[in-house]
Design a protein around this motif. Structure first.
Motif, mmCIF file in Angstrom:
data_model
loop_
_atom_site.group_PDB
_atom_site.id
_atom_site.type_symbol
_atom_site.label_atom_id
_atom_site.label_comp_id
_atom_site.label_asym_id
_atom_site.label_seq_id
_atom_site.Cartn_x
_atom_site.Cartn_y
_atom_site.Cartn_z
ATOM 1 N N THR A 96 49.084 48.375 43.228
ATOM 2 C CA THR A 96 49.577 47.103 42.725
ATOM 3 C C THR A 96 49.234 46.001 43.714
ATOM 4 O O THR A 96 49.077 46.252 44.909
ATOM 5 N N VAL A 97 49.119 44.802 43.216
ATOM 6 C CA VAL A 97 48.924 43.630 44.069
ATOM 7 C C VAL A 97 49.910 42.564 43.601
ATOM 8 O O VAL A 97 50.160 42.412 42.410
ATOM 9 N N GLY A 98 50.505 41.906 44.588
ATOM 10 C CA GLY A 98 51.471 40.866 44.275
ATOM 11 C C GLY A 98 51.339 39.713 45.241
ATOM 12 O O GLY A 98 50.764 39.853 46.324
ATOM 13 N N GLN A 99 51.879 38.580 44.862
ATOM 14 C CA GLN A 99 51.833 37.418 45.733
ATOM 15 C C GLN A 99 53.109 37.382 46.556
ATOM 16 O O GLN A 99 54.203 37.408 46.015
ATOM 17 N N HIS A 153 52.134 63.322 48.999
ATOM 18 C CA HIS A 153 52.654 62.019 48.576
ATOM 19 C C HIS A 153 52.098 60.915 49.470
ATOM 20 O O HIS A 153 52.002 61.058 50.684
ATOM 21 N N VAL A 154 51.748 59.790 48.844
ATOM 22 C CA VAL A 154 51.216 58.632 49.554
ATOM 23 C C VAL A 154 52.048 57.408 49.182
ATOM 24 O O VAL A 154 52.332 57.186 48.009
ATOM 25 N N SER A 155 52.432 56.649 50.185
ATOM 26 C CA SER A 155 53.096 55.374 49.980
ATOM 27 C C SER A 155 52.555 54.425 51.040
ATOM 28 O O SER A 155 52.700 54.678 52.234
ATOM 29 N N TYR A 156 51.903 53.357 50.601
ATOM 30 C CA TYR A 156 51.192 52.459 51.512
ATOM 31 C C TYR A 156 51.447 51.020 51.100
ATOM 32 O O TYR A 156 51.530 50.705 49.917
ATOM 33 N N GLU A 157 51.575 50.151 52.082
ATOM 34 C CA GLU A 157 51.744 48.719 51.827
ATOM 35 C C GLU A 157 50.974 47.950 52.893
ATOM 36 O O GLU A 157 51.029 48.285 54.081
ATOM 37 N N ARG A 158 50.252 46.928 52.459
ATOM 38 C CA ARG A 158 49.509 46.085 53.391
ATOM 39 C C ARG A 158 49.473 44.656 52.862
ATOM 40 O O ARG A 158 49.223 44.430 51.684
ATOM 41 N N THR A 159 49.713 43.717 53.755
ATOM 42 C CA THR A 159 49.678 42.310 53.396
ATOM 43 C C THR A 159 48.405 41.685 53.943
ATOM 44 O O THR A 159 48.060 41.870 55.108
ATOM 45 N N PHE A 160 47.707 40.958 53.074
ATOM 46 C CA PHE A 160 46.484 40.255 53.444
ATOM 47 C C PHE A 160 46.762 38.758 53.433
ATOM 48 O O PHE A 160 47.617 38.284 52.678
ATOM 49 N N ASN A 192 45.002 36.307 52.227
ATOM 50 C CA ASN A 192 44.724 35.712 50.917
ATOM 51 C C ASN A 192 43.902 36.698 50.092
ATOM 52 O O ASN A 192 43.549 37.783 50.566
ATOM 53 N N GLU A 193 43.615 36.330 48.873
ATOM 54 C CA GLU A 193 42.887 37.209 47.939
ATOM 55 C C GLU A 193 41.495 37.568 48.449
ATOM 56 O O GLU A 193 41.037 38.705 48.303
ATOM 57 N N CYS A 194 40.804 36.635 49.055
ATOM 58 C CA CYS A 194 39.461 36.891 49.579
ATOM 59 C C CYS A 194 39.499 37.954 50.668
ATOM 60 O O CYS A 194 38.680 38.871 50.690
ATOM 61 N N VAL A 195 40.453 37.851 51.578
ATOM 62 C CA VAL A 195 40.581 38.832 52.658
ATOM 63 C C VAL A 195 40.924 40.205 52.086
ATOM 64 O O VAL A 195 40.424 41.227 52.548
ATOM 65 N N LYS A 196 41.755 40.229 51.034
ATOM 66 C CA LYS A 196 42.091 41.496 50.377
ATOM 67 C C LYS A 196 40.843 42.148 49.795
ATOM 68 O O LYS A 196 40.585 43.334 50.005
ATOM 69 N N ASN A 197 40.048 41.373 49.078
ATOM 70 C CA ASN A 197 38.842 41.924 48.456
ATOM 71 C C ASN A 197 37.822 42.372 49.495
ATOM 72 O O ASN A 197 37.041 43.290 49.248
ATOM 73 N N ALA A 198 37.813 41.734 50.649
ATOM 74 C CA ALA A 198 36.888 42.121 51.716
ATOM 75 C C ALA A 198 37.427 43.299 52.529
ATOM 76 O O ALA A 198 36.711 43.865 53.347
ATOM 77 N N GLY A 199 38.677 43.688 52.293
ATOM 78 C CA GLY A 199 39.313 44.757 53.061
ATOM 79 C C GLY A 199 38.765 46.142 52.795
ATOM 80 O O GLY A 199 39.030 47.079 53.539
ATOM 81 N N SER A 200 37.998 46.294 51.751
ATOM 82 C CA SER A 200 37.361 47.571 51.432
ATOM 83 C C SER A 200 36.209 47.280 50.483
ATOM 84 O O SER A 200 36.135 46.201 49.904
ATOM 85 N N ALA A 201 35.326 48.255 50.334
ATOM 86 C CA ALA A 201 34.178 48.041 49.440
ATOM 87 C C ALA A 201 34.633 47.969 47.978
ATOM 88 O O ALA A 201 34.119 47.153 47.210
ATOM 89 N N SER A 202 35.602 48.811 47.574
ATOM 90 C CA SER A 202 35.994 48.801 46.173
ATOM 91 C C SER A 202 37.453 49.160 45.913
ATOM 92 O O SER A 202 37.961 48.838 44.854
ATOM 93 N N ARG A 228 40.556 30.130 55.751
ATOM 94 C CA ARG A 228 41.740 30.445 56.543
ATOM 95 C C ARG A 228 43.019 30.062 55.815
ATOM 96 O O ARG A 228 44.070 29.924 56.416
ATOM 97 N N GLU A 229 42.916 29.904 54.532
ATOM 98 C CA GLU A 229 44.074 29.572 53.709
ATOM 99 C C GLU A 229 45.092 30.713 53.779
ATOM 100 O O GLU A 229 44.730 31.885 53.695
ATOM 101 N N TYR A 230 46.366 30.354 53.932
ATOM 102 C CA TYR A 230 47.401 31.383 53.960
ATOM 103 C C TYR A 230 48.129 31.396 52.625
ATOM 104 O O TYR A 230 48.942 30.523 52.317
ATOM 105 N N ALA A 231 47.753 32.344 51.803
ATOM 106 C CA ALA A 231 48.385 32.586 50.502
ATOM 107 C C ALA A 231 48.535 34.100 50.401
ATOM 108 O O ALA A 231 47.720 34.775 49.786
ATOM 109 N N PRO A 232 49.542 34.660 51.079
ATOM 110 C CA PRO A 232 49.628 36.112 51.246
ATOM 111 C C PRO A 232 49.679 36.895 49.939
ATOM 112 O O PRO A 232 50.319 36.477 48.975
ATOM 113 N N VAL A 233 48.948 38.006 49.943
ATOM 114 C CA VAL A 233 49.000 38.972 48.847
ATOM 115 C C VAL A 233 49.299 40.332 49.467
ATOM 116 O O VAL A 233 48.819 40.652 50.553
#
Length: 144
Positions: A46-49, A121-128, A130-140, A104-109
């Motif tokens: 999931t992704v949220g703002q 079982h896996v449970s993971y949470e990470r805050t980026f 902004n959306e661009c940084v999230k999309n660049a955080g992995s290839a896919s 460098r816009e700060y709009a956390p996702v």
């Protein structure tokens, strides 16, 4: 209440991803062999703002099943499964693409992952930032 709804949605999507392929199978057919000898891998991403999953408003959710077969609503399921296998299922080991330029816009996702990876079982949470940084955080994996 918001966390209860998130957990209910996560459980429902995980159950659908894990049990969905079994829905059409007959319980009385012993002649069918298991599709795979590997433990199941089914995740809900999931992704949220917002800055944390506890306070974020969920925007999108996808399912990703990598075993016994690749399926789910993730738009790049095959490459996301390959990327996760390469990282050994460790979301922190996913590498960002160095060639991507983000503002460098700060709009956390916040991205959350719940489910099962190779039987555990896996449970993971990470805050980026902004959306661009999230999309660049992995290839896919995080690009949904």
């Amino acid at each position: 209440m918001r966390n209860t709804a998130r957990w209910a949605a996560t459980l429902g999507l995980t159950a659908t991803a894990v049990c969905g392929p079994l829905a059409g199978a007959s319980l009385a057919s012993p002649a069918t062999a298991p599709a795979s000898l590997y433990a199941p891998s089914a995740l809900v991403l999931t992704v949220g703002q917002g800055e944390s999953a506890a306070t974020a408003t969920p925007v999108r959710a996808v399912t990703l099943a990598c075993a016994p077969t690749i399926s789910g609503t993730h738009p790049a399921a095959e490459s996301a499964c390959a990327e996760l296998r390469g990282a050994g299922g460790d979301f922190d080991a996913l590498t960002a693409d160095a060639g991507v330029m983000c503002t460098r816009e700060y709009a956390p996702v916040v991205v959350t992952v719940d489910g099962v990876w190779q039987g555990r079982h896996v449970s993971y949470e990470r805050t980026f930032a902004n959306e661009c940084v999230k999309n660049a955080g992995s290839a896919s994996v995080f690009t949904f």
